[in-house]
Design a protein around this motif. Sequence first.
Motif, PDB file in Angstrom:
ATOM      1  N   THR A  21      -2.381  -5.375   5.840  1.00 51.84           N
ATOM      2  CA  THR A  21      -1.308  -5.853   4.977  1.00 51.84           C
ATOM      3  C   THR A  21      -0.370  -6.784   5.735  1.00 51.84           C
ATOM      4  O   THR A  21       0.072  -7.806   5.199  1.00 51.84           O
ATOM      5  CB  THR A  21      -0.517  -4.664   4.408  1.00 51.84           C
ATOM      6  N   SER A  25       0.290 -10.596   4.710  1.00 51.25           N
ATOM      7  CA  SER A  25       1.613 -10.999   4.235  1.00 51.25           C
ATOM      8  C   SER A  25       2.164 -12.178   5.018  1.00 51.25           C
ATOM      9  O   SER A  25       3.008 -12.913   4.512  1.00 51.25           O
ATOM     10  CB  SER A  25       2.588  -9.826   4.278  1.00 51.25           C
ATOM     11  N   TYR A  35       5.179  -8.468   1.695  1.00 48.70           N
ATOM     12  CA  TYR A  35       4.457  -7.326   2.262  1.00 48.70           C
ATOM     13  C   TYR A  35       4.067  -6.344   1.166  1.00 48.70           C
ATOM     14  O   TYR A  35       2.931  -5.873   1.111  1.00 48.70           O
ATOM     15  CB  TYR A  35       5.331  -6.633   3.314  1.00 48.70           C
ATOM     16  N   THR A  38       1.318  -7.822  -1.127  1.00 49.84           N
ATOM     17  CA  THR A  38       0.025  -7.808  -0.439  1.00 49.84           C
ATOM     18  C   THR A  38      -0.530  -6.391  -0.374  1.00 49.84           C
ATOM     19  O   THR A  38      -1.733  -6.176  -0.579  1.00 49.84           O
ATOM     20  CB  THR A  38       0.161  -8.393   0.975  1.00 49.84           C
ATOM     21  N   PHE A  39       0.326  -5.412  -0.093  1.00 52.09           N
ATOM     22  CA  PHE A  39      -0.117  -4.021  -0.019  1.00 52.09           C
ATOM     23  C   PHE A  39      -0.639  -3.538  -1.367  1.00 52.09           C
ATOM     24  O   PHE A  39      -1.685  -2.886  -1.440  1.00 52.09           O
ATOM     25  CB  PHE A  39       1.028  -3.129   0.466  1.00 52.09           C
ATOM     26  N   LEU A  42      -3.969  -5.201  -2.094  1.00 49.23           N
ATOM     27  CA  LEU A  42      -4.993  -4.633  -1.223  1.00 49.23           C
ATOM     28  C   LEU A  42      -5.437  -3.265  -1.726  1.00 49.23           C
ATOM     29  O   LEU A  42      -6.640  -2.985  -1.815  1.00 49.23           O
ATOM     30  CB  LEU A  42      -4.463  -4.525   0.207  1.00 49.23           C
TER      31      LEU A  42
END
Length: 64
Positions: A21, A25, A35, A38-39, A42
């Motif tokens: 991540t 990011s 962040y 993106t997390f 994901l």
Amino acid sequence: MKRIEYVIAGLLVIIGLACLTTSGSYLMGAGVDAYIMTFLQLCLLLGIPIVVIGIIYFILIRKR
């Protein structure tokens, strides 16, 4: 497996997700919002195939 082995495996998975991540990011820009986005992306991209494979697995187990 013992309980400590499950804990170590879980920690390694969490650390790997955090590293993945973080690197992802940086491509989107610096900040907590990049962040978190993106997390979430994901986890969604990894979670969907796991759920589908799990459902197929349980269907095959029930048919036997």
